[in-house]
Design a protein around this motif. Structure first.
Motif, PDB file in Angstrom:
ATOM      1  N   SER A  59       0.708  -1.626  -0.173  1.00 40.30           N
ATOM      2  CA  SER A  59       0.002  -0.071   0.191  1.00 40.30           C
ATOM      3  C   SER A  59       0.552   1.560   0.454  1.00 40.30           C
ATOM      4  O   SER A  59       0.565   2.284  -0.704  1.00 40.30           O
ATOM      5  CB  SER A  59      -0.748   0.160   1.158  1.00 40.30           C
ATOM      6  N   GLY A  62       2.133   1.578  -3.431  1.00 33.35           N
ATOM      7  CA  GLY A  62       1.196   2.453  -4.933  1.00 33.35           C
ATOM      8  C   GLY A  62       1.362   4.009  -4.084  1.00 33.35           C
ATOM      9  O   GLY A  62       0.550   4.552  -4.967  1.00 33.35           O
ATOM     10  N   THR A  68      -1.560   2.577  -9.222  1.00 31.84           N
ATOM     11  CA  THR A  68      -2.725   2.118  -8.629  1.00 31.84           C
ATOM     12  C   THR A  68      -2.452   0.881  -9.956  1.00 31.84           C
ATOM     13  O   THR A  68      -2.253   0.418 -10.919  1.00 31.84           O
ATOM     14  CB  THR A  68      -3.964   2.469  -9.335  1.00 31.84           C
TER      15      THR A  68
END
Length: 132
Positions: A59, A62, A68
């Motif tokens: 996470s 990203g 994404t």
């Protein structure tokens, strides 16, 4: 050259993590085994932290890189559940998952892992060929 930085650094991090996990626990790294330990073992702390690190690390990457992963198409929830159960059954039947056999087993030149990874790759290629 820049296109090699992410895969190379990712591979190095995976290798270091696998070595550290082996040194800390005496066990080879494999997601299905770690998940089973986190769910069913008395000693859940380190496996839980490992899974939490996977979620937070992915996470954070990203968010920091603003990347994404688009989902190409929606699948039936029933199909996803059946697929997940089949994968889980397969990892138990094969005594490990792709990460355990592919990362740790091949690096140890385990004959069982060499065969298992070859079968994983062959089936993945065949599945893509049939479905696409």
């Amino acid at each position: 050259m820049e296109s090699l930085v992410n895969p190379l650094s990712g591979g190095i991090i995976i290798g270091l993590t696998a070595a550290a996990y082996l040194l800390l626990t005496g066990k080879v790294i494999g997601i299905s085994g770690i998940l089973a330990q986190a769910l069913f073992s008395k000693d859940r702390y380190l496996p839980f932290l490992f899974i939490l690190g996977l979620i937070i690390g992915g996470s954070a990457y990203g968010v920091l890189t603003q990347q994404t992963v688009p989902f190409p198409e929606m699948r039936s929830p029933i199909l996803l559940i059946i697929s997940g159960l089949l994968v889980g059954y397969g990892t138990r039947l094969g005594s490990g998952c792709t990460s355990g056999h592919g990362v740790c087993g091949i690096s140890r030149l385990s004959p069982r892992s060499l065969v298992a990874t070859g079968i994983f790759m062959t089936m993945a290629i065949l599945t893509v060929f049939i479905t696409k």
